[in-house]
Design a protein around this motif. Structure first.
Motif, mmCIF file in Angstrom:
data_model
loop_
_atom_site.group_PDB
_atom_site.id
_atom_site.type_symbol
_atom_site.label_atom_id
_atom_site.label_comp_id
_atom_site.label_asym_id
_atom_site.label_seq_id
_atom_site.Cartn_x
_atom_site.Cartn_y
_atom_site.Cartn_z
ATOM 1 N N UNK A 81 0.846 -1.200 0.000
ATOM 2 C CA UNK A 81 0.000 0.000 0.000
ATOM 3 C C UNK A 81 0.874 1.240 0.000
ATOM 4 N N UNK A 137 2.083 4.917 0.568
ATOM 5 C CA UNK A 137 1.698 5.775 1.676
ATOM 6 C C UNK A 137 0.942 7.032 1.256
ATOM 7 N N UNK A 176 -2.547 6.700 1.651
ATOM 8 C CA UNK A 176 -3.003 6.094 2.907
ATOM 9 C C UNK A 176 -4.200 6.832 3.498
ATOM 10 N N UNK A 177 -4.145 8.162 3.436
ATOM 11 C CA UNK A 177 -5.229 8.901 4.073
ATOM 12 C C UNK A 177 -6.554 8.673 3.348
ATOM 13 N N UNK A 192 -7.698 5.166 4.317
ATOM 14 C CA UNK A 192 -8.143 5.056 5.701
ATOM 15 C C UNK A 192 -9.575 5.554 5.870
ATOM 16 N N UNK A 241 -8.311 2.325 9.457
ATOM 17 C CA UNK A 241 -8.610 3.273 10.527
ATOM 18 C C UNK A 241 -8.190 2.679 11.874
ATOM 19 N N UNK A 287 -4.494 2.940 12.255
ATOM 20 C CA UNK A 287 -4.092 4.292 12.674
ATOM 21 C C UNK A 287 -4.277 4.486 14.177
ATOM 22 N N UNK A 288 -5.388 3.954 14.671
ATOM 23 C CA UNK A 288 -5.672 4.116 16.099
ATOM 24 C C UNK A 288 -4.623 3.394 16.957
ATOM 25 N N UNK A 340 -1.648 2.549 16.105
ATOM 26 C CA UNK A 340 -0.383 3.256 15.927
ATOM 27 C C UNK A 340 -0.328 4.507 16.809
ATOM 28 N N UNK A 341 -1.423 5.252 16.814
ATOM 29 C CA UNK A 341 -1.467 6.485 17.619
ATOM 30 C C UNK A 341 -1.313 6.175 19.099
ATOM 31 N N UNK A 353 5.553 -3.311 9.515
ATOM 32 C CA UNK A 353 5.684 -2.015 8.860
ATOM 33 C C UNK A 353 6.932 -1.279 9.350
ATOM 34 N N UNK A 403 -0.972 10.402 6.442
ATOM 35 C CA UNK A 403 -2.313 9.862 6.639
ATOM 36 C C UNK A 403 -2.405 8.910 7.806
ATOM 37 N N UNK A 436 -1.567 7.407 11.949
ATOM 38 C CA UNK A 436 -2.027 7.728 13.298
ATOM 39 C C UNK A 436 -1.190 8.792 13.966
ATOM 40 N N UNK A 485 -7.552 11.733 15.946
ATOM 41 C CA UNK A 485 -7.510 10.592 16.882
ATOM 42 C C UNK A 485 -7.247 11.022 18.316
ATOM 43 N N UNK A 525 -8.848 9.568 21.364
ATOM 44 C CA UNK A 525 -8.385 8.312 21.957
ATOM 45 C C UNK A 525 -7.569 8.559 23.217
#
Lengths: 228, 269, 228
Positions: A1, A3, A6-7, A10, A17, A20-21, A23-24, A58, C61, C63, C81, C84
């Motif tokens: 994929x 980058x 990516x947005x 997502x 999504x 991303x969560x 990862x955050x 990743x 894009x 997290x 995000x 979260x």
């Protein structure tokens, strides 16, 4: 994929999504997170394990890696970049030789009592040694031994694993070899084993000797028979 | 061999150049206990620990201890205990093994020492490997400015186990100080004893046991102890002043006192 | 650039290696970094501006994003995000010394009544201390002592064990073991600290008294003023 997109992806893709969560959360935390910790924050349909694995792959070749200690996940800088980041800050908690030895004994022999540590080192433990390791958060009381006096046993903490970059105490350097060589058994256990081996060898020797004598006797009889 | 070892590895000749005080410091800081000394000595044999000559090692250790004491190094009890055990092991190794000997055989004792050394070496190496790993905060780093989520520790208070243990220790210690009380003891003072003895010794004509001079009520053993001690001191004081004589027939026997005649003293003088 | 092959690329490609370095630096720093800050740490031939731009796009894009403020770069959770993180951010506070000690006494002497805690500590217990520990979920009422007044006894909760990473309260080292571990100071040190504390308390008392006297004086003056 790729980058760049990516947005876009997502926004249409739930899984992306969720990624991303996760990862955050892992980026923002100041302590390693368990899968449960992350699940609590994510929608119920999220496959947290799969997302963690995706993130781990990743980042595997990047400047920052996702690693595991005691079942908890955290990002840290790649070990091969230590030359760039290494801090020669004055280590106020530089461990003494006694401290290093004591930590190693606790890590490899846990759960272990103070008396057992002293026996292994052949010298009394200076009072401050356990104190320093406790204060560093690397060791903790684990329980009590069922021997007279019910002494407290010590073991290592998850913080210890994180600090030394270990997934679990099973990953301690050389632990398998030490175990195989019997070097993690107590001296008494090793002595007992040696005695058993010696007894077995002695028994075998005696049996061989008896066997040999019987063969000689048989040969002698045969010889005598021939002579007749 | 042991001489060479002491000079080579431990640099004792240089230590000889130092002041005595400095030598003492070095002696304690150099080693991590008797097993550490044994390991250094074992390394000098340049063979695998499993093949080491225990008898040779024992002799080297005993020489080391003798030399260390010769240099008047302060040796902790651990080193001397080990020396005593090794001397015993040596005698057992040299004497023929007796079949009905109780306890461990000499071979078992030697094996025990070997196993102990192997274990310590293993842990030393493990410790070194551990410390040379990429460590967090030195070689690898966590996020420098984490935005912070608190889901591991939901509690609103941040207390570590160490703080808890330390808190308990400190307050136990304070409590132990707080409860320290010194009970007043009944005392018969030296002044009282001097006064009483000077008065009474004139009335006693011949040698009199010290206890005869004690005050009337000495049922309390604490008080009696104090009275005996004070009365003895009073007797010594009077003897020093030339007013009394003291006599004891045997060690721990009763003490006798009598008045000393001044005229006698004058004639002698 | 697909992420899965990042590790392969990095090993052959200088540029990719520089990217890893910049990424690690930005991750590990505790304050935003300027381009110059990063250049200082990187090989001379590194095109830091280009690497930053690559990382910015890579994370755009995701997290976590790389953002710029006043010419300095830093990683930040993607704004969409932040919910979260915000949800459970709790200000952790330090527990007061009285709180720590009270908690320790309850842990070691449970079940224990309030009066017993006061007796053990040798000082009165401020009312809020138990409330704080109850609120933190570390202690709970256990029952009532069968003595006059039937006072409530307190003990620790399972959350207490979880927080301190203990299996059971039995695992806590005893006084002798604490002493052996170096956790008990010498009596001299403790005495010194006590004297300091007493001096501080005395100072506070005097200050309060002075304050009170000033207030009384002020009131008296005011009263006198009114009377006039």
């Amino acid at each position: 994929m790729p980058d760049d997109t990516a947005s876009e992806v997502s926004s249409i893709n739930d899984e992306s999504e969720h990624l991303r969560m996760v990862e955050a959360l892992l980026f923002a935390t100041d302590q390693p997170l368990s899968v449960e910790d992350i699940k609590e924050r994510l929608p119920d349909d999220a496959d947290v394990e799969a997302q963690i694995e995706t993130i781990r792959r990743l980042y595997s070749g990047r400047g920052v890696n996702l690693v595991n200690a005691a079942g908890r996940w955290y990002f840290r800088t790649a070990p091969d970049l230590s030359f760039l980041l290494r801090k020669e800050v004055e280590d106020t908690r530089k461990l003494s030789r006694a401290g290093v030895e004591t930590l190693a004994i606790i890590a490899y022999h846990q759960p272990v009592t103070r008396a057992e540590i002293e026996e292994l080192r052949g010298v009394g433990l200076w009072r401050g040694t356990l104190d320093i390791l406790l204060e560093a958060g690397w060791i903790k009381p684990m329980g009590r031994r069922r021997t007279p006096g019910r002494p407290v046993t010590y073991g290592t903490t998850p913080e210890f694993l994180v600090h030394f970059g270990l997934e679990s105490v099973e990953d301690l350097p050389g632990v398998d070899e030490l175990k195989a060589a019997g070097l993690l058994d107590s001296v008494d256990q090793a002595l007992g084993r040696m005695q058993k081996e010696m007894a077995a060898a002695e028994k075998e020797r005696l049996e061989k000797k008896a066997q040999l004598e019987m063969e000689i006797a048989a040969e002698t009889m045969a010889d005598e028979g021939e002579e007749e | 061999m042991s001489d060479q070892l002491l000079e080579g590895e431990l640099d004792f000749p240089e230590i000889n150049d130092l002041d005595e005080d400095q030598r003492l410091v070095l002696s304690i800081e150099g080693f991590e206990g008797p097993l550490d000394v044994l390991l250094i000595l074992a390394r000098a044999q340049k063979v695998d620990l499993a093949q080491i000559s225990i008898l040779e090692l024992v002799e080297q250790y005993l020489v080391f201890i003798t030399q260390a004491r010769g240099l008047r190094l302060e040796l902790a009890a651990d080193y001397l205990v080990m020396a005593a055990w090794l001397a015993y092991l040596k005698s057992r190794l040299l004497l023929p093994d007796e079949e009905d000997e109780e306890g461990e055989s000499a071979e078992e004792m030697a094996a025990r020492l070997q196993l102990q050394l192997q274990r310590l070496v293993a842990m030393r190496e493990a410790g070194a490997q551990l410390m040379s790993r990429n460590r967090v905060g030195r070689d690898v780093f966590m996020r420098g400015a984490p935005e912070g989520i608190r889901i591991l520790r939901k509690s609103a208070y941040d207390v570590t186990l160490y703080e808890l243990l330390k808190g308990y220790s400190e307050q136990r210690l304070r409590a132990s100080i707080g409860h320290l009380t010194i009970q007043p003891r009944p005392v018969y003072s030296l002044d009282e004893a001097l006064h009483r003895l000077s008065r009474l010794i004139g009335k006693a004509l011949d040698w009199t046991v010290l206890s005869e001079f004690l005050p009337a009520d000495t049922r309390d053993p604490q008080y009696r102890k104090s009275a005996v001690a004070s009365m003895f001191l009073a007797g010594l004081e009077l003897a020093r002043e030339g007013k009394a004589e003291i006599r004891q027939m045997e060690a721990f026997g009763p003490l006798y006192l009598r008045r000393r005649e001044r005229t006698e003293e004058g004639q002698k003088g």
